[in-house]
Design an enzyme around this catalytic site. Structure first.
Site, PDB file in Angstrom:
ATOM      1  N   ASP A  65       0.811  -1.226   0.000  1.00 40.75           N
ATOM      2  CA  ASP A  65       0.000   0.000   0.000  1.00 40.75           C
ATOM      3  C   ASP A  65       0.845   1.277   0.000  1.00 40.75           C
ATOM      4  O   ASP A  65       0.339   2.348   0.327  1.00 40.75           O
ATOM      5  CB  ASP A  65      -0.922  -0.009   1.224  1.00 40.75           C
ATOM      6  CG  ASP A  65      -2.145  -0.902   1.020  1.00 40.75           C
ATOM      7  OD1 ASP A  65      -2.878  -0.662   0.049  1.00 40.75           O
ATOM      8  OD2 ASP A  65      -2.347  -1.832   1.814  1.00 40.75           O
ATOM      9  N   HIS A 165     -11.619   5.487   5.780  1.00 42.94           N
ATOM     10  CA  HIS A 165     -11.045   6.608   6.534  1.00 42.94           C
ATOM     11  C   HIS A 165     -12.042   7.764   6.593  1.00 42.94           C
ATOM     12  O   HIS A 165     -12.896   7.899   5.713  1.00 42.94           O
ATOM     13  CB  HIS A 165      -9.770   7.122   5.846  1.00 42.94           C
ATOM     14  CG  HIS A 165      -8.587   6.213   5.981  1.00 42.94           C
ATOM     15  ND1 HIS A 165      -7.943   5.674   4.892  1.00 42.94           N
ATOM     16  CD2 HIS A 165      -7.927   5.765   7.078  1.00 42.94           C
ATOM     17  CE1 HIS A 165      -6.924   4.920   5.319  1.00 42.94           C
ATOM     18  NE2 HIS A 165      -6.896   4.965   6.631  1.00 42.94           N
ATOM     19  N   CYS A 252      -4.946  10.475  -0.595  1.00 43.02           N
ATOM     20  CA  CYS A 252      -4.014   9.476  -0.041  1.00 43.02           C
ATOM     21  C   CYS A 252      -2.663   9.444  -0.727  1.00 43.02           C
ATOM     22  O   CYS A 252      -1.718   8.909  -0.160  1.00 43.02           O
ATOM     23  CB  CYS A 252      -4.548   8.054  -0.191  1.00 43.02           C
ATOM     24  SG  CYS A 252      -6.269   7.861  -0.202  1.00 43.02           S
TER      25      CYS A 252
HETATM   26  C1  CIR Z   1      -5.472   0.474   2.970  1.00 42.36           C
HETATM   27  O1  CIR Z   1      -6.439  -0.244   3.216  1.00 42.36           O
HETATM   28  O2  CIR Z   1      -4.733   0.898   3.859  1.00 42.36           O
HETATM   29  C2  CIR Z   1      -5.178   0.813   1.530  1.00 42.36           C
HETATM   30  N1  CIR Z   1      -5.554  -0.273   0.679  1.00 42.36           N
HETATM   31  C3  CIR Z   1      -5.903   2.060   1.099  1.00 42.36           C
HETATM   32  C4  CIR Z   1      -5.479   3.281   1.857  1.00 42.36           C
HETATM   33  C5  CIR Z   1      -6.129   4.520   1.366  1.00 42.36           C
HETATM   34  N2  CIR Z   1      -5.706   5.648   2.114  1.00 42.36           N
HETATM   35  C6  CIR Z   1      -6.497   6.675   2.422  1.00 42.36           C
HETATM   36  O3  CIR Z   1      -7.685   6.677   2.159  1.00 42.36           O
HETATM   37  N3  CIR Z   1      -5.943   7.669   3.103  1.00 42.36           N
END
Ligand code: CIR
Length: 260
Positions: A65, A165, A252
């Protein structure tokens, strides 16, 4: 004479292991890494169009990630807080992010048993709203409060549900304006802010990245985009469908750092 502040956008490579990313609310579907990388390059080029200098950090195959760098740190004007991500698989991401950020800010860190994901933190001026209960726990939110209160920040925990989130449910699109999915968070937690709701058919449309007065925004959410433009906002659409399969949005994929 002082130089005008510039914006540095720290991004991170898409790992060859992104197919093994964490997933919470989505079914696993195949991710086209080449297409995801092409999307990420468009995103970085729009950041440059908006005046940012882009610094991309490398990532290894142990960091599925890694591209979602926002979760590894919270960068404020006065300091940066290196997080302890709620997903154990993501904790290897933070040392390199800390090293990059340390060049520009004093650094503090969230420690065990605290957890905090940057994607859970919505900043409105000196008010930090943290989505609690999933990736960010009470201990992490309490540590954040202790770290930033001496700089004049308040920290409030905000309940949300249905998404990964807090910033999947709400993001700041202008000084006094939020973009909100009302099914996932109650906008009354953010008193005094005006609200644009996402189009009811576009659940994932509440995540927009504000860069100066412009918004980097997923091209896929056309009906919510029309609502933003009707408010007079400068929307810069980017293709974001491949990274959305990994449950990532546009906030993100970078850390914005003002540097002089
Ligand atoms: C996760 O589940 O941590 C990642 N697949 C996606 C993270 C996305 N980040 C965010 O919304 N800040």
């Amino acid at each position: 004479m002082t130089d005008a502040p510039q914006l540095l956008a720290i991004t991170r490579d898409i790992s060859p292991a992104i197919e093994h990313c964490e997933l919470t609310h989505l079914e696993r579907t195949s991710i086209d890494v080449t297409r995801a990388r092409a999307e990420h390059e468009v995103y970085e080029s729009v950041l440059r169009d908006l005046g940012c200098q882009v610094q991309r950090l490398p990532a290894g195959p142990d960091m599925a990630d890694s591209v979602f760098i926002e979760d590894a740190a919270l960068v404020l004007d006065e300091l940066a807080v290196i997080t302890r991500p709620g997903a154990a698989s993501r904790r290897a991401e933070t040392p390199a992010v800390a090293e990059a950020v340390r060049r520009h800010r004093p650094v503090a860190a969230i420690l065990a048993p605290g957890t905090l994901d940057g994607g859970d933190v919505v900043r409105i001026g000196k008010r930090l709203f943290v989505g609690g209960g999933y990736r960010s726990n009470d201990a992490g939110i309490g540590q954040l409060r202790s770290i930033v209160s001496s700089q004049g920040y308040t920290v409030d925990s905000v309940p949300f549900e249905g998404c990964l989130h807090l910033k999947s449910a709400v993001s700041v699109v202008a000084d006094d304006l939020l973009l909100v999915n009302p099914a996932w968070v109650d906008a009354r937690h953010f008193a005094s802010m005006r609200v644009i709701e996402v189009d009811p058919g576009e659940s994932f449309a509440a995540n927009a990245l504000r860069v100066g007065d412009a918004l980097i925004y997923p091209a896929e959410h056309t009906r919510t985009r029309a609502r933003l433009e009707a408010e007079g906002l400068d929307v810069r659409p980017v293709p974001a469908g491949e990274l959305a399969k990994a449950e990532g949005g546009v906030t993100c994929c970078c850390l914005l750092v003002s540097v002089s």
